[in-house]
Design an enzyme around this catalytic site. Structure first.
Site, PDB file in Angstrom:
ATOM      1  N   ASP A  26       7.002   4.330  -2.078  1.00 33.34           N
ATOM      2  CA  ASP A  26       8.287   3.999  -2.587  1.00 33.34           C
ATOM      3  C   ASP A  26       9.392   3.637  -1.652  1.00 33.34           C
ATOM      4  O   ASP A  26       9.600   4.597  -1.050  1.00 33.34           O
ATOM      5  CB  ASP A  26       8.591   5.128  -3.469  1.00 33.34           C
ATOM      6  CG  ASP A  26       9.789   4.883  -4.360  1.00 33.34           C
ATOM      7  OD1 ASP A  26      10.309   3.785  -4.356  1.00 33.34           O
ATOM      8  OD2 ASP A  26      10.368   5.940  -4.936  1.00 33.34           O
ATOM      9  N   ASP A  34       6.043   0.235  -4.212  1.00 38.03           N
ATOM     10  CA  ASP A  34       6.371  -1.231  -4.311  1.00 38.03           C
ATOM     11  C   ASP A  34       5.861  -2.031  -3.187  1.00 38.03           C
ATOM     12  O   ASP A  34       5.241  -1.649  -2.350  1.00 38.03           O
ATOM     13  CB  ASP A  34       8.027  -1.487  -4.273  1.00 38.03           C
ATOM     14  CG  ASP A  34       8.639  -0.297  -3.301  1.00 38.03           C
ATOM     15  OD1 ASP A  34       8.413  -0.571  -2.035  1.00 38.03           O
ATOM     16  OD2 ASP A  34       9.312   0.556  -3.647  1.00 38.03           O
ATOM     17  N   ASP A 103      -4.753  -9.573  -7.842  1.00 40.33           N
ATOM     18  CA  ASP A 103      -5.352  -9.530  -8.928  1.00 40.33           C
ATOM     19  C   ASP A 103      -4.944 -10.449  -9.889  1.00 40.33           C
ATOM     20  O   ASP A 103      -3.999 -10.979  -9.861  1.00 40.33           O
ATOM     21  CB  ASP A 103      -5.136  -8.043  -9.525  1.00 40.33           C
ATOM     22  CG  ASP A 103      -5.901  -7.204 -10.097  1.00 40.33           C
ATOM     23  OD1 ASP A 103      -6.929  -7.750 -11.132  1.00 40.33           O
ATOM     24  OD2 ASP A 103      -6.186  -6.078  -9.519  1.00 40.33           O
ATOM     25  N   ASP A 205      -9.994  -9.703 -12.957  1.00 41.63           N
ATOM     26  CA  ASP A 205      -9.982  -8.392 -14.023  1.00 41.63           C
ATOM     27  C   ASP A 205     -11.082  -8.771 -15.213  1.00 41.63           C
ATOM     28  O   ASP A 205     -10.898  -9.901 -15.525  1.00 41.63           O
ATOM     29  CB  ASP A 205      -8.917  -8.012 -14.512  1.00 41.63           C
ATOM     30  CG  ASP A 205      -8.712  -6.607 -15.052  1.00 41.63           C
ATOM     31  OD1 ASP A 205      -8.892  -5.624 -14.585  1.00 41.63           O
ATOM     32  OD2 ASP A 205      -8.437  -6.981 -16.517  1.00 41.63           O
ATOM     33  N   GLU A 271     -14.675  -8.244 -11.607  1.00 39.00           N
ATOM     34  CA  GLU A 271     -15.186  -7.104 -11.878  1.00 39.00           C
ATOM     35  C   GLU A 271     -16.153  -7.206 -13.166  1.00 39.00           C
ATOM     36  O   GLU A 271     -15.735  -7.808 -14.183  1.00 39.00           O
ATOM     37  CB  GLU A 271     -13.760  -6.432 -12.623  1.00 39.00           C
ATOM     38  CG  GLU A 271     -13.906  -4.995 -12.853  1.00 39.00           C
ATOM     39  CD  GLU A 271     -12.830  -4.573 -13.985  1.00 39.00           C
ATOM     40  OE1 GLU A 271     -12.873  -3.178 -14.060  1.00 39.00           O
ATOM     41  OE2 GLU A 271     -12.125  -5.096 -14.689  1.00 39.00           O
ATOM     42  N   HIS A 332      -9.276   2.300  -8.868  1.00 42.85           N
ATOM     43  CA  HIS A 332      -8.366   2.822  -9.653  1.00 42.85           C
ATOM     44  C   HIS A 332      -8.787   3.255 -11.206  1.00 42.85           C
ATOM     45  O   HIS A 332      -7.944   3.790 -11.907  1.00 42.85           O
ATOM     46  CB  HIS A 332      -7.095   2.009  -9.858  1.00 42.85           C
ATOM     47  CG  HIS A 332      -7.566   0.753 -10.393  1.00 42.85           C
ATOM     48  ND1 HIS A 332      -8.232  -0.187 -10.057  1.00 42.85           N
ATOM     49  CD2 HIS A 332      -7.011   0.250 -11.676  1.00 42.85           C
ATOM     50  CE1 HIS A 332      -8.390  -1.106 -10.904  1.00 42.85           C
ATOM     51  NE2 HIS A 332      -7.920  -0.823 -11.763  1.00 42.85           N
ATOM     52  N   ASP A 333      -9.935   3.038 -11.439  1.00 42.27           N
ATOM     53  CA  ASP A 333     -10.590   3.293 -12.728  1.00 42.27           C
ATOM     54  C   ASP A 333     -11.559   4.477 -12.728  1.00 42.27           C
ATOM     55  O   ASP A 333     -11.711   5.059 -13.796  1.00 42.27           O
ATOM     56  CB  ASP A 333     -11.230   2.209 -13.447  1.00 42.27           C
ATOM     57  CG  ASP A 333     -10.515   1.099 -13.752  1.00 42.27           C
ATOM     58  OD1 ASP A 333      -9.131   1.428 -14.071  1.00 42.27           O
ATOM     59  OD2 ASP A 333     -10.785  -0.177 -13.613  1.00 42.27           O
TER      60      ASP A 333
END
Ligand code: NOJ
Length: 546
Positions: A26, A34, A103, A205, A271, A332-333
């Site tokens: 951050d 960011d 992405d 995705d 993905e 991240h999943d």
């Protein structure tokens, strides 16, 4: 940063590092990471030795699914910066020879995307058909039985026009209609927009969902559905026969590829989760599809030598020659692999395995310091999957702020700022600064592994051969290129084990090898007898055949 190879592309020999932008750094003191924060750490990533970074979505978004609900495909969410910040990041990454993969979310937009705002205005709006709208059944029920990945039906009724729209994730993620040529063109233009800006590739995705059965038939019931499925998990009670991997989706993969080929040396990563036969089709019949359909299977196996060996051998045997392999250990999943495999000791061995198997490895931020799942108090849960399917399904545990140092907020954000997800309790001990100074840390191991991999054609592009079929505790394999062979031996257990290269693989003049690297980082240059390789608890070694 890989040595240039006349025969291989960067995305084959290199290593991809996934950054979840909300959680990396951050720089605006709002508790959310960011793009400028990523730029700030490019030297770190270069030093680590990664070849490419993939950044999860940073587009304008109401954040109902943390950026996977895109309100504008060609701009930057103000929380993360703007197009100038992005261009700076791209230029700085390229200056360091780091490729940038972004992405692409083709299956659904946000309900706040202007396309959907128009589409929902009236049944005859020119953009009506850019999304999937259907009448209710005569009894008012949704048009078919499909469930959403986040629980509940895959349809929401829109009062204004009296029809349902489809969403296989949250209601704020309406599905785009790839059977509409104008929508298709608009989404192809999105790829061009970013390629023209200079990005090196896309991670696409849920790309297997973008075409649905034309008749939208009901999915059949799943006879193997676990009895204890959450009551909202309609999808878990069905087989995904009609909502994914439709035959005609491959025509779109070919179009993606043709577009990418108009540029130089780009990569398309998809993905995808299906069984091998369904999954393999995404490479195309002769390699005219995606470059890399993600291979997630290491993430679904238990931490057992036999299970991993079976998986890798099966994968190697189904893969046609034109298809380049790849492996993923975390994203991240999924829960952090250090937690999934039983602890940091196992994680070191898993890391050596990932970076020495044949194919492109993808790495998840923070795994290099052994970040573990972080328990999230119920009131702090953010993930829509947890909201729909229960707190135990939250993916927040794997998305917590990067642990840079021992200062308040771990160097991710200044002291006093509330971070969007809580930090791990152990961040004062487990962080980049501490591990950078420790020659035996996981971070040091990752750096050394990446350096050895980069310098060693056998490891970054060589053939794979399994060297021990039966040992239940250790997995041993060979990698070979240009007549030079390396052996990797991994002990999956917490006890000392002696394993061997099976004699059928040994020739008289190669019974010994030179130790190059141990996961314990405390021995090199030993000569090892390949008929009795002794490995300490949770130890992996790389050996060079003499
Ligand atoms: C897959 C992404 O990895 C996940 O995070 C997201 O929630 C869904 N696709 C929907 O976009």
């Amino acid at each position: 940063m890989s040595l240039p190879s006349p025969t291989h592309h960067w995305w084959q020999t290199g290593v991809i590092y996934q950054v979840y932008p909300r959680s990396f750094q951050d720089t605006t003191d709002n508790g959310v990471g960011d793009l400028a924060g990523i730029t700030q750490h490019l030297d770190y990533l270069q030093d680590l030795g990664v070849d490419a970074i993939w950044i999860s979505p940073f587009y304008p978004s109401p954040m109902k699914d943390h950026g996977y609900d895109v309100a504008d495909y060609c701009d930057i969410e103000p929380l993360f910066g703007d197009l100038d910040t992005f261009d700076k990041l791209l230029a700085e990454a390229h200056q360091r020879n780091i490729k940038l993969i972004i992405d692409y979310v083709p299956n659904h937009s946000s309900d706040e995307h202007p396309w959907f705002q128009e589409s929902r205005q009236s049944r005859d709006n020119p953009k009506r058909d850019w999304y999937i709208w259907r009448d209710p059944l005569p009894n008012g029920a949704p048009p078919n039985n499909w469930g959403s990945y986040f629980g509940g039906p895959a349809w929401t009724f829109d009062e204004k026009t009296g029809q349902y729209y489809m969403h296989q994730f949250v209601a704020g993620q309406p599905e785009l209609n790839w059977r509409n040529p104008d929508l298709r063109q608009a989404m192809m233009d999105v790829l061009r927009f970013w390629f023209d800006r200079g990005v090196d590739g896309f991670r696409m995705d849920v790309v297997g969902l973008i075409l649905k059965d034309e008749q939208l038939r009901d999915n059949p019931p799943n006879p193997d559905a676990p009895a204890d499925l959450h009551k909202n998990d309609l999808l878990g009670r069905q087989l995904s026969v009609y909502n994914m991997d439709q035959d005609d989706v491959h025509e779109i993969m070919r179009e993606f590829r043709q577009l990418a080929e108009e540029y130089e040396d780009k990569v398309l990563i998809g993905e995808l989760w299906g069984e091998w036969d369904r999954w393999l089709k995404y490479y195309g019949e002769q390699g005219e599809g995606l470059h890399l359909p993600f291979n997630f299977r290491l993430m679904w196996e238990p931490w057992e030598a036999g299970a991993m060996r079976r998986l890798v051998n099966e994968f190697e045997s189904v893969l046609p020659d034109f298809a380049w392999p790849n492996y993923v250990l975390g994203n991240h999943d999924q829960p952090r692999f250090a937690s999934r495999f039983g602890g940091r000791a196992q994680a070191l061995v898993a890391t050596m395995m990932l970076f020495t198997l044949r194919g492109t490895p993808t790495w998840y931020y923070g795994d290099e310091i052994g970040m573990m799942n972080v328990p999230i108090p119920p009131e702090k849960i953010q993930d829509p999957q947890a909201i729909g399917l229960g707190a135990e399904r939250t993916r927040d545990i794997t998305r917590t702020p990067m642990q840079w140092d021992a200062s308040p907020n771990a160097g991710f954000a200044p002291e006093g700022v509330e971070t969007w997800l809580p930090l791990a309790d152990d961040y004062e001990q487990v962080n980049v600064a501490v591990q950078a100074d420790d020659p035996a840390s996981m971070l040091s191991l990752v750096k050394q592994l990446l350096a050895v991999r980069r310098a060693t054609p056998a490891l970054n592009r060589g053939d794979y051969l399994c060297l021990n079929e039966d040992d239940p505790h250790c997995f041993v394999y060979q990698r070979q290129a240009d007549g030079v062979a390396y052996v990797v031996a991994l002990n999956f257990t917490g006890e000392e084990r002696t394993t061997a290269v099976s004699t059928s693989h040994l020739s008289d003049n190669t019974t010994h090898a030179q130790l190059i690297l141990s996961t314990h980082l405390d021995r090199t240059d030993e000569t090892i007898d390949l008929t009795t390789i002794t490995l300490r608890p949770h130890e992996g070694v790389i050996l060079r055949l003499s």
